[in-house]
Design a protein around this motif. Structure first.
Motif, mmCIF file in Angstrom:
data_model
loop_
_atom_site.group_PDB
_atom_site.id
_atom_site.type_symbol
_atom_site.label_atom_id
_atom_site.label_comp_id
_atom_site.label_asym_id
_atom_site.label_seq_id
_atom_site.Cartn_x
_atom_site.Cartn_y
_atom_site.Cartn_z
ATOM 1 N N VAL A 82 1.078 -1.202 0.048
ATOM 2 C CA VAL A 82 -0.005 0.063 -0.096
ATOM 3 C C VAL A 82 1.090 1.201 -0.045
ATOM 4 O O VAL A 82 1.939 1.264 0.567
ATOM 5 N N ILE A 83 0.348 2.304 -0.768
ATOM 6 C CA ILE A 83 1.133 3.554 -0.826
ATOM 7 C C ILE A 83 0.493 4.720 -0.165
ATOM 8 O O ILE A 83 -0.807 4.981 -0.379
ATOM 9 N N VAL A 84 1.168 5.468 0.655
ATOM 10 C CA VAL A 84 0.436 6.738 1.355
ATOM 11 C C VAL A 84 1.311 7.721 0.688
ATOM 12 O O VAL A 84 2.477 7.927 0.776
ATOM 13 N N VAL A 85 0.372 8.521 -0.191
ATOM 14 C CA VAL A 85 0.965 9.758 -0.789
ATOM 15 C C VAL A 85 0.763 11.057 0.098
ATOM 16 O O VAL A 85 -0.518 11.438 0.283
ATOM 17 N N VAL A 86 1.887 11.597 0.502
ATOM 18 C CA VAL A 86 1.693 12.809 1.588
ATOM 19 C C VAL A 86 1.748 14.107 0.779
ATOM 20 O O VAL A 86 2.787 14.171 -0.132
ATOM 21 N N PRO A 118 -3.483 -0.291 -3.490
ATOM 22 C CA PRO A 118 -4.276 0.788 -2.745
ATOM 23 C C PRO A 118 -3.273 2.041 -2.578
ATOM 24 O O PRO A 118 -2.152 1.824 -2.117
ATOM 25 N N ILE A 119 -3.898 3.153 -3.022
ATOM 26 C CA ILE A 119 -3.104 4.445 -2.690
ATOM 27 C C ILE A 119 -4.209 5.213 -1.774
ATOM 28 O O ILE A 119 -5.182 5.581 -1.834
ATOM 29 N N VAL A 120 -3.259 5.579 -0.489
ATOM 30 C CA VAL A 120 -4.135 6.533 0.609
ATOM 31 C C VAL A 120 -3.483 7.931 0.234
ATOM 32 O O VAL A 120 -2.435 8.057 0.056
ATOM 33 N N SER A 177 -6.013 2.815 8.326
ATOM 34 C CA SER A 177 -6.748 3.149 7.253
ATOM 35 C C SER A 177 -5.884 2.456 5.785
ATOM 36 O O SER A 177 -6.475 1.750 5.092
ATOM 37 N N ALA A 178 -4.466 2.846 6.155
ATOM 38 C CA ALA A 178 -3.808 2.102 4.856
ATOM 39 C C ALA A 178 -3.803 0.636 5.030
ATOM 40 O O ALA A 178 -3.625 -0.016 3.814
ATOM 41 N N VAL A 179 -3.452 0.043 6.377
ATOM 42 C CA VAL A 179 -3.336 -1.413 6.224
ATOM 43 C C VAL A 179 -4.813 -1.858 5.979
ATOM 44 O O VAL A 179 -4.799 -2.831 5.473
ATOM 45 N N THR A 180 -5.732 -1.248 6.416
ATOM 46 C CA THR A 180 -7.101 -1.855 6.141
ATOM 47 C C THR A 180 -7.321 -1.950 4.781
ATOM 48 O O THR A 180 -7.946 -2.821 4.171
ATOM 49 N N SER A 181 -6.767 -0.742 3.976
ATOM 50 C CA SER A 181 -6.978 -0.722 2.528
ATOM 51 C C SER A 181 -6.502 -2.040 1.752
ATOM 52 O O SER A 181 -6.877 -2.474 0.755
#
Length: 628
Positions: A82-86, A118-120, A177-181
């Motif tokens: 999963v990738i979190v774009v900040v 998934p992208i958060v 939320s990221a892990v859940t996605s």
């Protein structure tokens, strides 16, 4: 997600422009407090399941354009779960980079992944932005709605979260939320364009709905709804009457055809498929995808919305000379399934014309959520009787136990059985060699090879297909016979003349066959009998019992017949008159239960009979001499 270890590992990667707070967010989560001075890039941090309250280990991977090239970051992207774009709330340029730099880079390096990554989207540093919710701005005017939601609606990102590491605002929520996605992905089940569950999700939910529709009438009453509730959510209590009313009220307000009213005096409402699917969609819309995924996974679905192999093809150890039959639980499930489709709730569906038979349309309805029953053409008729229905399954259990487990998994056996596996629908019999040695057997279905003259073979197959509840196909049939030990089933399979010798001499004959019927045409006289006796010489011992059946009109000299058998080391025949061909079928089961270490049969019989369209001139049971 990496699944090779004992606990799955989620690789969570943070990307974004310099200075947006990626490293600070990780430090704040790990240390539980804001740290103003941080390095250019964090080392990998491993978070155990006990902290994230998820069934996986979470690895936090940081990136930094100060110490990494774009190619190096692209390599990290290709490995991420999963990738979190900040981006920073006080930096419009960092938000522009989300669309112009980071999303295209992610797309480039995840194009070949088996499943969507998934992208958060994370709007960080909201504490320094006067437009953020902390200042009390109206929700519809907040940047989260104006900037982030369009990207969510387009499907470019799965979810958007606002955070502030300095104020300890929603940092834990972001990573959760990221892990859940990853654990409960939206892409396989939800269509962002239509904002509805996609076709694959509807198909899966339709099967689940059908499983819990005990009345097989297309609706779920309160009892069935609670069975669904307690089955899918093990820690859940049944819904109270008020809760059930609230659920139905939500459906009534949102789905035009989601409820059906019973014709009973109480006027109770029942949930239709459209209402059931809407309830599951509602959890997605309310950011609770884990709920629908709990339902799907409880019924065997993987992230690709296909049933996992462990669910449809559980391990079943079958010895080379063992056989497979329906277990008591398997027969009970199928009998109950037959009853349910034969006795729908009278208020919603018409009853079939006969209680012990299903119309063709009801049979088709039974299998509509499965890959299809392989013997549908053999069972096709205006009314399918219970005996034929169960015998179709007995035949399939003997010939293809894997298919039985697959179909019963689709039909809900695994969900209903305490073991949770379709393997419980079958029982594996012990080795035939042990049966012969101990002269006892617990098997109830006996496989019979039919060899010899073509017309004679077909006549015997037809005789098996004429038994009670029998099913006859091309070259095979199964039928029930009554013998001293109770009902047994004969599964007869025709063996062509060209393959007879090879088939009888092969290990497969000893391993899977109980009785070999040598059929000959009486009109062919002694030559015809001599031919099948010659075939019998190929039968291995110890191995299957043997039965010689003469079929057709004509006369045969019993003395010469006895001499032919004697020359082959076989016992002389004994004549009987006025016996139907069906007795030969019963004799197959009797021989199969009279076990010994060789092919010997104590009483050798010769029957003469006339039937409606087939005349049986002789039935021989024979044994090998000690010298053969």
């Amino acid at each position: 997600m990496e699944t090779g270890s004992a606990r799955p590992v989620v690789r969570l990667l943070l990307v974004g422009d310099r200075g947006v707070g990626k490293t600070t967010l990780i430090r704040s989560l790990v240390r539980g407090k804001f740290t103003p001075d941080v390095p250019a890039r964090n080392t990998v941090q491993s978070i155990p399941p006990e902290v994230t309250l998820t069934p996986c280990v979470t690895e936090l991977h940081d990136t930094s354009l100060r110490v990494q090239s774009e190619e190096e970051i692209g390599e990290e992207i290709s490995k991420a779960s999963v990738i979190v774009v900040v981006y920073a709330a006080d930096s419009p340029s960092s938000f522009a980079s989300v669309k112009d730099v980071w999303l295209p880079l992610i797309k480039k390096h995840t194009a070949r992944t088996a499943t969507p990554v998934p992208i958060v989207l994370n709007r960080n540093k909201v504490d320094v932005d006067p437009r953020s919710p902390v200042t009390g701005a109206p929700e519809e005017e907040t940047p989260l709605v104006k900037e982030c939601w369009p990207l969510c609606d387009s499907g470019d990102v799965s979810i958007a979260v606002e955070t502030s590491a300095k104020e300890d605002m929603a940092v834990a929520d972001l990573f959760h939320s990221a892990v859940t996605s990853v654990l409960y992905p939206l892409a396989p089940i939800y269509d962002h364009d239509t904002r509805m569950l996609n076709a694959a999700a509807i198909k899966a939910l339709t099967r689940i709905f059908t499983i819990f529709d005990a009345g097989k009438d297309g609706v779920l009453d309160d009892v069935e709804l609670n069975n669904f509730q307690t089955s899918c959510f093990s820690q859940s209590n049944p819904l109270a009457e008020r809760e059930l009313k609230n659920v139905k009220e939500v459906i009534r307000m949102n789905v035009e055809d989601g409820l059906a009213r019973a014709s009973s005096e109480d006027g109770s409402e029942m949930v239709k498929l459209a209402g059931f699917c809407f309830l599951n969609q509602l959890f997605v819309e309310r950011a609770k995808p884990e709920t629908i995924w709990t339902v799907l996974r409880a019924h065997g679905y993987a992230d690709c919305l296909e049933l996992v192999p462990e669910y449809t093809a559980p391990e079943l150890a079958v010895g080379l000379d063992s056989s497979t039959e329906l277990s008591d639980d398997g027969l009970g499930f199928l009998s109950e399934l037959f009853d349910r489709y034969g006795h729908p709730r009278p208020s919603t569906a018409p009853a079939p014309p006969r209680a012990d038979a299903l119309p063709e349309a009801r049979v088709a309805e039974m299998f509509k959520t499965t890959p299809g029953f392989p013997y549908s053409t053999m069972g096709a008729c205006e009314l399918l009787e219970r005996g034929r229905f169960l015998n179709l399954w007995r035949m399939l259990a003997a010939e293809d136990p894997g298919k039985v487990m697959e179909l019963l998994a689709y039909l809900g056996f695994s969900a209903a059985h305490p073991s949770g596996t379709a393997a419980a629908a079958l029982r594996v019999t012990r080795s035939r060699a042990i049966d012969w040695e101990t002269q006892s057997t617990a098997r109830t279905v006996f496989r019979c090879y039919v060899v010899g003259a073509e017309k004679a073979r077909q006549a015997f197959i037809h005789a098996v297909g004429s038994q009670r509840g029998a099913v006859e196909g091309v070259g095979s049939a199964i039928g029930e016979v009554d013998i001293a030990g109770g009902p047994r089933w004969v599964l007869a399979q025709e063996v062509s003349t060209e393959s007879t010798s090879r088939k009888l001499q092969a290990d497969v004959c000893t391993n899977e066959c109980d009785v070999v019927v040598f059929a000959f045409d009486v009109a062919g006289g002694e030559d015809s009998l001599t031919a099948v006796v010659a075939m019998a010489r190929d039968l291995v011992a110890p191995g299957p019992k043997a039965l010689v059946v003469g079929v057709g009109k004509g006369r045969l000299d019993t003395a010469k017949a006895a001499a032919i058998c004697a020359d082959a080391g076989l016992a002389p025949p004994i004549c009987r008159e006025s016996v139907e061909l069906a007795i030969a079928v019963a004799q197959v089961a009797e021989l199969a239960t009279e076990l010994s270490s060789d092919n010997a049969v104590d009483n050798t019989l010769y029957y003469v009979a006339a039937a409606a369209s087939v005349v049986v001139i002789g039935v021989y049971a024979y044994r090998r001499s000690a010298s053969s």
